[in-house]
Scaffold this motif. Structure first.
Motif, PDB file in Angstrom:
ATOM      1  N   SER A   1      44.408  73.361  78.881  1.00 12.64           N
ATOM      2  CA  SER A   1      44.850  74.752  78.785  1.00 12.64           C
ATOM      3  C   SER A   1      46.356  74.917  78.961  1.00 12.64           C
ATOM      4  O   SER A   1      46.859  76.031  78.980  1.00 12.64           O
ATOM      5  N   ARG A   2      47.099  73.843  79.048  1.00 16.75           N
ATOM      6  CA  ARG A   2      48.530  73.928  79.322  1.00 16.75           C
ATOM      7  C   ARG A   2      49.394  74.072  78.063  1.00 16.75           C
ATOM      8  O   ARG A   2      50.613  73.978  78.140  1.00 16.75           O
ATOM      9  N   TRP A   3      48.814  74.333  76.918  1.00 18.57           N
ATOM     10  CA  TRP A   3      49.589  74.465  75.686  1.00 18.57           C
ATOM     11  C   TRP A   3      50.354  75.792  75.663  1.00 18.57           C
ATOM     12  O   TRP A   3      49.971  76.764  76.292  1.00 18.57           O
ATOM     13  N   ASP A   4      51.451  75.775  74.925  1.00 20.53           N
ATOM     14  CA  ASP A   4      52.304  76.950  74.792  1.00 20.53           C
ATOM     15  C   ASP A   4      52.808  76.994  73.352  1.00 20.53           C
ATOM     16  O   ASP A   4      53.502  76.074  72.900  1.00 20.53           O
TER      17      ASP A   4
ATOM     18  N   ALA B   1      44.815  75.511  64.795  1.00 18.09           N
ATOM     19  CA  ALA B   1      43.697  74.891  65.520  1.00 18.09           C
ATOM     20  C   ALA B   1      43.795  73.373  65.499  1.00 18.09           C
ATOM     21  O   ALA B   1      43.562  72.704  66.513  1.00 18.09           O
ATOM     22  N   SER B   2      44.183  72.807  64.370  1.00 22.85           N
ATOM     23  CA  SER B   2      44.296  71.352  64.239  1.00 22.85           C
ATOM     24  C   SER B   2      45.381  70.779  65.133  1.00 22.85           C
ATOM     25  O   SER B   2      45.197  69.726  65.749  1.00 22.85           O
ATOM     26  N   VAL B   3      46.512  71.452  65.211  1.00 15.65           N
ATOM     27  CA  VAL B   3      47.610  70.968  66.057  1.00 15.65           C
ATOM     28  C   VAL B   3      47.211  71.036  67.529  1.00 15.65           C
ATOM     29  O   VAL B   3      47.460  70.096  68.293  1.00 15.65           O
TER      30      VAL B   3
ATOM     31  N   ASP C   1      46.976  67.639  69.852  1.00 16.26           N
ATOM     32  CA  ASP C   1      47.898  67.439  70.961  1.00 16.26           C
ATOM     33  C   ASP C   1      47.307  67.694  72.344  1.00 16.26           C
ATOM     34  O   ASP C   1      47.876  67.238  73.339  1.00 16.26           O
ATOM     35  N   PHE C   2      46.164  68.402  72.431  1.00 14.42           N
ATOM     36  CA  PHE C   2      45.681  68.800  73.749  1.00 14.42           C
ATOM     37  C   PHE C   2      44.213  68.488  74.030  1.00 14.42           C
ATOM     38  O   PHE C   2      43.693  68.900  75.072  1.00 14.42           O
ATOM     39  N   ARG C   3      43.542  67.747  73.138  1.00 16.05           N
ATOM     40  CA  ARG C   3      42.159  67.383  73.455  1.00 16.05           C
ATOM     41  C   ARG C   3      42.167  66.411  74.634  1.00 16.05           C
ATOM     42  O   ARG C   3      43.058  65.578  74.772  1.00 16.05           O
ATOM     43  N   ARG C   4      41.178  66.561  75.478  1.00 17.95           N
ATOM     44  CA  ARG C   4      41.120  65.748  76.694  1.00 17.95           C
ATOM     45  C   ARG C   4      40.571  64.347  76.424  1.00 17.95           C
ATOM     46  O   ARG C   4      40.819  63.436  77.189  1.00 17.95           O
ATOM     47  N   GLY C   5      39.773  64.191  75.382  1.00 19.00           N
ATOM     48  CA  GLY C   5      39.272  62.870  75.024  1.00 19.00           C
ATOM     49  C   GLY C   5      37.995  62.475  75.723  1.00 19.00           C
ATOM     50  O   GLY C   5      37.321  61.554  75.298  1.00 19.00           O
TER      51      GLY C   5
END
Length: 137
Positions: free
Chosen positions: A91-94, A110-112, A116-120
């Protein structure tokens, strides 16, 4: 139909399952309003121009342990973008870190965020909604 009523119906339908995190958004395009109701680990970010607002989801599991359903109203106009995602996305995206991305096609946004922020370690859902008039190719 109000978002809270839909969540109650989904809760009843999922009663004999493991349950789910669920968010419901109802749009009133005529009055430029939306109603949001969420249960579980669903994040909702409403971006309008330079303003960003989070819409709250309550704790619980739809189909199992849903205590409180509350609708949150917000303005929905042609400048609005709604980003919904599961807890599989950090949730830390900006969006300020990605100049111009907010004006790109919702699928690209959505793709970006996914890239860059999926937890895996968890499944990920990302949904970006925008009025068609708010996006110019």
């Amino acid at each position: 139909m109000p978002a809270a009523v839909l969540l109650q119906d989904i809760h009843a339908a999922l009663h004999h399952t493991r349950g789910a995190a669920v968010a419901v958004v109802c749009f009133d395009m005529l009055h430029e309003q939306l109603q949001f109701a969420g249960i579980g680990n669903i994040a909702a970010h409403l971006v309008q121009g330079s303003q960003s607002r989070q819409l709250a989801s309550h704790n619980g599991i739809v189909g199992s342990n849903m205590r409180k359903v509350q609708e949150f109203p917000a303005v929905w106009d042609s400048s609005a973008t709604l980003v919904l995602h599961s807890d599989g996305l950090a949730s830390r995206w900006d969006l300020d870190d990605y100049p111009g991305l907010l004006h790109c096609h919702p699928a690209l946004l959505a793709s970006v965020l996914y890239r860059d922020f999926r937890r895996g370690r968890d499944d990920v859902s990302v949904l970006v909604l925008r009025d068609r008039q708010g996006w110019q190719p």
